[in-house]
Design a protein around this motif. Structure first.
Motif, PDB file in Angstrom:
ATOM      1  N   MET A  72      12.945   0.370 -15.202  1.00  0.00           N
ATOM      2  CA  MET A  72      12.307  -0.710 -14.917  1.00  0.00           C
ATOM      3  C   MET A  72      11.771  -0.163 -13.052  1.00  0.00           C
ATOM      4  O   MET A  72      10.529  -0.403 -12.929  1.00  0.00           O
ATOM      5  N   GLU A  73      12.851  -0.681 -12.909  1.00  0.00           N
ATOM      6  CA  GLU A  73      12.664   0.178 -10.811  1.00  0.00           C
ATOM      7  C   GLU A  73      12.124   1.083 -10.688  1.00  0.00           C
ATOM      8  O   GLU A  73      11.336   1.532  -9.746  1.00  0.00           O
ATOM      9  N   SER A  74      12.129   2.499 -11.794  1.00  0.00           N
ATOM     10  CA  SER A  74      11.901   3.212 -11.761  1.00  0.00           C
ATOM     11  C   SER A  74      10.954   3.709 -11.685  1.00  0.00           C
ATOM     12  O   SER A  74       9.358   4.543 -11.161  1.00  0.00           O
ATOM     13  N   GLN A  75       9.907   2.061 -13.298  1.00  0.00           N
ATOM     14  CA  GLN A  75       8.936   2.822 -13.438  1.00  0.00           C
ATOM     15  C   GLN A  75       7.465   1.689 -12.276  1.00  0.00           C
ATOM     16  O   GLN A  75       6.889   2.183 -12.830  1.00  0.00           O
ATOM     17  N   THR A  76       8.335   0.805 -11.612  1.00  0.00           N
ATOM     18  CA  THR A  76       7.497  -0.225 -10.558  1.00  0.00           C
ATOM     19  C   THR A  76       8.448   0.410  -9.247  1.00  0.00           C
ATOM     20  O   THR A  76       7.674  -0.333  -8.661  1.00  0.00           O
ATOM     21  N   LEU A  77       7.894   1.588  -8.611  1.00  0.00           N
ATOM     22  CA  LEU A  77       8.367   1.916  -7.133  1.00  0.00           C
ATOM     23  C   LEU A  77       7.257   3.120  -6.305  1.00  0.00           C
ATOM     24  O   LEU A  77       6.509   3.396  -7.584  1.00  0.00           O
ATOM     25  N   ALA A  78       7.437   1.831  -5.243  1.00  0.00           N
ATOM     26  CA  ALA A  78       6.075   2.595  -4.611  1.00  0.00           C
ATOM     27  C   ALA A  78       5.991   4.026  -4.839  1.00  0.00           C
ATOM     28  O   ALA A  78       7.044   4.466  -4.225  1.00  0.00           O
ATOM     29  N   ASP A  79       5.235   4.768  -4.404  1.00  0.00           N
ATOM     30  CA  ASP A  79       5.046   6.413  -3.750  1.00  0.00           C
ATOM     31  C   ASP A  79       5.357   6.134  -1.699  1.00  0.00           C
ATOM     32  O   ASP A  79       3.798   5.829  -1.802  1.00  0.00           O
ATOM     33  N   VAL A  80       5.616   6.583  -1.328  1.00  0.00           N
ATOM     34  CA  VAL A  80       6.149   7.001   0.199  1.00  0.00           C
ATOM     35  C   VAL A  80       5.063   8.051   0.421  1.00  0.00           C
ATOM     36  O   VAL A  80       4.240   7.464   1.545  1.00  0.00           O
ATOM     37  N   ASN A  81       4.658   8.872  -0.381  1.00  0.00           N
ATOM     38  CA  ASN A  81       3.990   9.755   0.762  1.00  0.00           C
ATOM     39  C   ASN A  81       2.812   9.936   0.004  1.00  0.00           C
ATOM     40  O   ASN A  81       1.550   9.767   0.491  1.00  0.00           O
ATOM     41  N   SER A  82       2.432   8.502  -0.823  1.00  0.00           N
ATOM     42  CA  SER A  82       0.893   8.075  -0.983  1.00  0.00           C
ATOM     43  C   SER A  82       0.700   7.025  -0.028  1.00  0.00           C
ATOM     44  O   SER A  82      -0.684   7.554   1.251  1.00  0.00           O
ATOM     45  N   ILE A  83       1.538   6.509   0.074  1.00  0.00           N
ATOM     46  CA  ILE A  83       0.967   5.066   1.728  1.00  0.00           C
ATOM     47  C   ILE A  83       0.881   6.457   3.200  1.00  0.00           C
ATOM     48  O   ILE A  83      -0.138   6.520   3.578  1.00  0.00           O
ATOM     49  N   ASP A  84       1.927   7.438   2.687  1.00  0.00           N
ATOM     50  CA  ASP A  84       1.733   8.167   4.230  1.00  0.00           C
ATOM     51  C   ASP A  84       0.403   9.165   4.077  1.00  0.00           C
ATOM     52  O   ASP A  84       0.078   9.435   5.742  1.00  0.00           O
ATOM     53  N   ILE A  85      -0.304   8.932   3.561  1.00  0.00           N
ATOM     54  CA  ILE A  85      -1.723  10.617   3.644  1.00  0.00           C
ATOM     55  C   ILE A  85      -2.568   9.114   3.358  1.00  0.00           C
ATOM     56  O   ILE A  85      -3.709   9.075   3.838  1.00  0.00           O
ATOM     57  N   GLN A  86      -2.840   7.537   3.506  1.00  0.00           N
ATOM     58  CA  GLN A  86      -3.530   7.089   4.150  1.00  0.00           C
ATOM     59  C   GLN A  86      -4.448   6.715   5.522  1.00  0.00           C
ATOM     60  O   GLN A  86      -3.758   7.233   6.204  1.00  0.00           O
ATOM     61  N   THR A  87      -5.416   6.188   5.120  1.00  0.00           N
ATOM     62  CA  THR A  87      -6.489   6.838   6.595  1.00  0.00           C
ATOM     63  C   THR A  87      -6.161   5.870   7.220  1.00  0.00           C
ATOM     64  O   THR A  87      -7.273   6.499   8.393  1.00  0.00           O
ATOM     65  N   GLU A  88      -6.554   4.697   7.438  1.00  0.00           N
ATOM     66  CA  GLU A  88      -6.714   4.008   8.522  1.00  0.00           C
ATOM     67  C   GLU A  88      -5.294   3.245   8.862  1.00  0.00           C
ATOM     68  O   GLU A  88      -4.850   2.979   9.691  1.00  0.00           O
ATOM     69  N   ILE A  89      -4.693   2.611   7.472  1.00  0.00           N
ATOM     70  CA  ILE A  89      -2.840   2.215   8.200  1.00  0.00           C
ATOM     71  C   ILE A  89      -2.429   2.563   8.654  1.00  0.00           C
ATOM     72  O   ILE A  89      -2.286   4.170   7.403  1.00  0.00           O
ATOM     73  N   GLN A  90      -1.512   2.237   9.029  1.00  0.00           N
ATOM     74  CA  GLN A  90      -0.360   3.095   9.881  1.00  0.00           C
ATOM     75  C   GLN A  90       1.460   2.615   9.707  1.00  0.00           C
ATOM     76  O   GLN A  90       0.640   1.206   9.580  1.00  0.00           O
TER      77      GLN A  90
END
Length: 410
Positions: A72-90
């Protein structure tokens, strides 16, 4: 002349009043107390028997439980690369939001796993949706509200009114409700996530109870929440590594390599140790309390001792008469004081996302803001119906009016 008649004797004897203090009352009280004591003993025996049966069942299914949690932890883990390409939040905004969530979590006296689950929901949402600066705090509040409803005590779940007050009325009541619904829809209503605290309890069950070790491990794990390096780290790896580092700091014996807790990751332990030097002040104050074993002060003492040892080892040999060791001089090596990395500004746009509703109403109370970038997004998810404010994007405000809102405001 009528003969004298003696008074009729009552079968229970003479009584001058309806309220009689009988000498037998003490016997009845003693018997009632004995019955209550016997019932309490029976309850304790039943509870002990239930715990023993639960322990036997847990041991029988322990391996299956751990396997399911790791899946379950592998299925509900956030993707840091997707957060890294956010356009506003840093990434430099993350500590401010985490400070706010830590204070709100402490103010409502929520369970430890609620904080870890809230941050996981926040990161998973930011992995799938484009988030505006002005909505970052709103997403954090919605994640905390969902996590509290999911696994915490009902009487401690914060209300929308309380969260609105802690945000200085920056958002309307409907905005909290809409954002809560949108987070759940984005995550397909999959809330359950094995947290660091859940894996920590598994690891601690293999040895004797040590509250100081548990508090130290939680302190290190909460420090990890503030940093990009651990967003995509599995909670099982983080729990074992934080536990190993906590035992090292407290000079406790490490778990055997044959045990589940002994299979920690050395690189993760090293990365965690590098982030101990500049913790959040909010987090440091939280774990300076006595009921949390004052572990933040223990970490400070440990780091000072390590710094002294490092300075002595690096000092060049000098004559004994002129040897001076500057014990009070702080470390200036940047490698010993890592900072949360800041993402450089670039034009990357999320390819699979859509704008985050709801739109914050435009007014003057939000202060002077950043110049928002227009988002050239081609959404795959259906857009939430919200008013079009693209023409007023130059007047949008920063995500935080303050660094964070103190929980004492509540």
């Amino acid at each position: 002349m009528a003969a004298f008649q003696p008074p009729t004797q009552h079968r229970y004897g003479h009584c001058d009043s309806y309220f009689v203090e009988s000498h037998d009352d003490g016997i009845y009280a003693i018997r009632a107390e004995a019955r209550e004591r016997a019932r309490n003993i029976a309850r304790m025996q039943q509870r002990a028997l239930a715990e023993e049966l639960s322990k036997m069942t847990a041991e029988e299914y322990q391996e299956d439980i751990v396997d399911h949690m790791e899946y379950m932890e592998s299925q509900t883990l956030a993707d840091v690369n997707s957060i890294d390409i956010q356009t506003e939040i840093q990434w430099f905004m993350r500590p401010y939001l985490l400070d706010f969530l830590v204070e709100a979590h402490a103010a409502f006296q929520l369970l430890p796993e609620t904080l870890f689950l809230a941050v996981n929901l926040l990161d998973r949402y930011c992995s799938r949706r484009v988030v505006y600066k002005r909505h970052y705090q709103l997403v954090g509040c919605a994640a905390l509200l969902i996590a509290a409803k999911y696994g915490d005590k009902k009487d401690r779940v914060p209300t929308v009114r309380e969260l609105k007050s802690m945000c200085c009325s920056l958002y309307d009541d409907e905005m909290f409700t809409q954002m809560e619904w949108h987070v759940l829809q984005t995550l397909n209503w999959i809330i359950g996530h094995p947290t660091v605290d859940a894996f920590l309890q598994l690891a601690l069950s293999e040895g004797p109870f040590d509250p100081e070790v548990e508090h130290m491990t939680l302190y290190i794990a909460e420090i990890a929440l503030f940093h990009k390096d651990f967003v995509s780290t599995r909670p099982s790896v983080l729990a074992r590594s934080a536990l190993a580092l906590a035992r090292c700091i407290l000079n406790r014996p490490q778990a055997n390599t044959s045990e589940w807790a002994g299979a920690y990751d050395a690189q993760t332990v090293m990365t965690l140790s590098n982030h101990l030097y500049q913790p959040s002040q909010v987090l440091s104050r939280k774990y300076a309390s006595v009921h949390l074993s004052s572990v933040s002060a223990t970490v400070d003492d440990f780091l000072q001792r390590q710094a002294q040892i490092a300075r002595r080892a690096a000092a060049p040999p000098t004559p004994p008469a002129t040897a001076v060791i500057e014990e009070s001089k702080p470390i200036t090596d940047n490698n010993m004081n890592p900072q949360t990395p800041q993402k450089t500004h670039h034009g990357a746009v999320m390819q699979h996302g859509c704008l985050t509703p709801p739109i914050t109403p435009e007014n003057e109370q939000f202060g002077h803001g950043y110049m928002a970038k227009p988002l050239a997004v081609h959404p795959v998810y259906p857009s939430t119906p919200t008013p079009d404010h693209s023409s007023n994007m130059q007047h949008q405000v920063p995500y935080y009016p303050n660094a964070y809102v103190s929980a004492q405001h509540h």
